[in-house]
Structures are given as structure tokens and as C-alpha cells.
Design a protein around this motif. Structure first.
Motif, mmCIF file in Angstrom:
data_model
loop_
_atom_site.group_PDB
_atom_site.id
_atom_site.type_symbol
_atom_site.label_atom_id
_atom_site.label_comp_id
_atom_site.label_asym_id
_atom_site.label_seq_id
_atom_site.Cartn_x
_atom_site.Cartn_y
_atom_site.Cartn_z
ATOM 1 N N TYR A 60 46.850 40.477 51.823
ATOM 2 C CA TYR A 60 48.096 41.194 51.529
ATOM 3 C C TYR A 60 48.473 41.062 50.058
ATOM 4 N N SER A 61 48.321 39.861 49.500
ATOM 5 C CA SER A 61 48.690 39.672 48.092
ATOM 6 C C SER A 61 47.872 40.593 47.198
ATOM 7 N N HIS A 62 46.598 40.796 47.543
ATOM 8 C CA HIS A 62 45.770 41.678 46.723
ATOM 9 C C HIS A 62 46.098 43.151 46.966
ATOM 10 N N THR A 63 46.331 43.523 48.205
ATOM 11 C CA THR A 63 46.689 44.916 48.494
ATOM 12 C C THR A 63 47.997 45.270 47.792
ATOM 13 N N ASP A 64 48.945 44.359 47.835
ATOM 14 C CA ASP A 64 50.225 44.564 47.155
ATOM 15 C C ASP A 64 50.002 44.745 45.650
ATOM 16 N N TYR A 65 49.111 43.943 45.079
ATOM 17 C CA TYR A 65 48.753 44.061 43.663
ATOM 18 C C TYR A 65 48.168 45.445 43.372
ATOM 19 N N MET A 66 47.250 45.901 44.247
ATOM 20 C CA MET A 66 46.634 47.214 44.022
ATOM 21 C C MET A 66 47.672 48.330 44.099
ATOM 22 N N VAL A 67 48.572 48.258 45.078
ATOM 23 C CA VAL A 67 49.622 49.274 45.208
ATOM 24 C C VAL A 67 50.523 49.248 43.975
ATOM 25 N N ASP A 68 50.967 48.062 43.576
ATOM 26 C CA ASP A 68 51.865 47.936 42.417
ATOM 27 C C ASP A 68 51.237 48.459 41.128
ATOM 28 N N ASN A 69 49.915 48.287 40.993
ATOM 29 C CA ASN A 69 49.223 48.676 39.768
ATOM 30 C C ASN A 69 48.487 50.007 39.897
ATOM 31 N N ASP A 70 48.597 50.645 41.058
ATOM 32 C CA ASP A 70 47.947 51.934 41.315
ATOM 33 C C ASP A 70 46.467 51.891 40.926
ATOM 34 N N VAL A 71 45.776 50.864 41.433
ATOM 35 C CA VAL A 71 44.369 50.660 41.119
ATOM 36 C C VAL A 71 43.667 50.081 42.345
ATOM 37 N N VAL A 72 42.405 50.444 42.517
ATOM 38 C CA VAL A 72 41.579 49.824 43.548
ATOM 39 C C VAL A 72 40.600 48.930 42.809
ATOM 40 N N SER A 73 40.642 47.642 43.106
ATOM 41 C CA SER A 73 39.837 46.706 42.327
ATOM 42 C C SER A 73 39.588 45.422 43.100
ATOM 43 N N HIS A 74 38.736 44.610 42.504
ATOM 44 C CA HIS A 74 38.519 43.244 42.971
ATOM 45 C C HIS A 74 39.100 42.261 41.962
ATOM 46 N N ASP A 75 40.064 42.711 41.154
ATOM 47 C CA ASP A 75 40.692 41.837 40.169
ATOM 48 C C ASP A 75 41.120 40.537 40.842
#
Length: 165
Positions: A76-91
Motif C-alpha cells: 500500500y505504501s508503494h501504491t500510494d507513492y505511485m498514485v501521489d507521483n503519477d508514476v508506475v515504478s519500483h522506486d
């Protein structure tokens, strides 16, 4: 010629919406990232994805994976990050992997990410059709979980994390 253009457009869309999988060997060189763990209620699409993955595994004679709330929270923390940053990544994958190794004794961690699929079957089918994502779905893991979140435009983002304990 129109058919060729449509097929090319679909292929490009598939590449853009399905990011490659990640395993332990990925190092994102991030020194620190605060893991903000949140307990979330499973959504219907998330439960369906987990069931579809386990159905796929069982169809191959593989053991079903057990869900795990801490894995879901990290996803969830990563999905939330992707949504917030409008990016799909493995950051920040290395940070998530290290956290799971330290806090739940994971020996191996990998993840699949995606966005834009409107159904559980759609995202699972795409992962099965991708060699690297399929390897995670069928890999030697014991636990997994997923987070699916929509952005403001209603587009789904997905993070599916697998661990071996």
C-alpha cells in the motif's frame, strides 16, 4: 494498415501500463525512506487478484500463497507513492525489501507493479503474459499481498509483493 496501427498502439499501451517485475537484485540507491505502515481493508479487486494468482499457481501444481497484512501495508505504501507521483515504478524497492527481511524474516522479496487495468482478471492476465511478471507469480514464495488504489481520474495502480519466509 489500420489493423497494424491498432495492434502497434495496443502493444505500446501494454508496455506503458505494465512495468517490469523486481527481485532482490534491484538496488535503487536510496539511503532512507520512512515506511509508513497502514492497515487497510482489502478491496474486492485485491481479493480477486489474490484468488486468481493462487488459482493460477494451483493449476500448475504449485502451492497457494498466504496473504500477510504487513506485506499488504508495504504494498500500500508503494501504491500510494505511485498514485501521489503519477508514476508506475519500483522506486525504493530496496527499502521495501529490506524492511520485509528485517521485520518478517523474508529471505527473498519481489514485486509486480501495473496501472490502468480496470479488472482483476485484466491485470493478472497481463502479468501471466509477461515472462518476468509470470516468474514472480509462479516463484518459490510463501506469502504475498497486493494493494490496488485509484488516482483522481479513476485509474487503478497496483503493487503485488511476494516474499519467501
Amino acid at each position: 494498415m489500420k489493423l497494424f496501427s491498432k495492434v502497434s498502439a495496443l502493444a505500446l499501451l501494454a508496455v506503458m501500463t505494465l512495468s517490469s517485475c523486481t527481485t532482490d537484485s534491484f538496488d535503487d540507491n536510496v539511503e532512507t525512506l520512512e515506511m509508513s505502515l497502514v492497515e487497510t481493508q482489502a478491496k474486492a479487486i485485491e481479493l480477486e487478484i489474490l484468488n486468481l494468482i493462487n488459482d493460477h499457481r494451483r493449476s500448475l501444481g504449485l502451492k497457494a500463497l498466504e496473504d500477510m497484512s504487513i506485506v499488504k501495508s508495504v504494498a500500500y505504501s508503494h501504491t500510494d507513492y505511485m498514485v501521489d507521483n503519477d508514476v508506475v515504478s519500483h522506486d525504493n524497492f530496496y527499502t521495501r525489501s529490506s524492511f520485509l527481511k528485517s521485520n518478517v524474516g523474508a529471505k527473498k522479496v519481489s514485486e509486480n507493479v501495473a496501472y490502468g487495468f480496470g479488472t482483476a482478471q485484466g491485470v493478472v492476465n497481463a502479468w501471466i503474459k509477461s515472462e518476468n511478471h509470470k516468474a514472480n507469480l509462479e516463484g518459490d514464495y510463501t506469502n504475498f499481498d497486493i494493494s490496488a488504489e485509484k488516482n483522481d481520474n479513476g485509474r487503478w495502480y497496483f503493487t503485488n509483493i511476494f516474499i519467501k519466509k
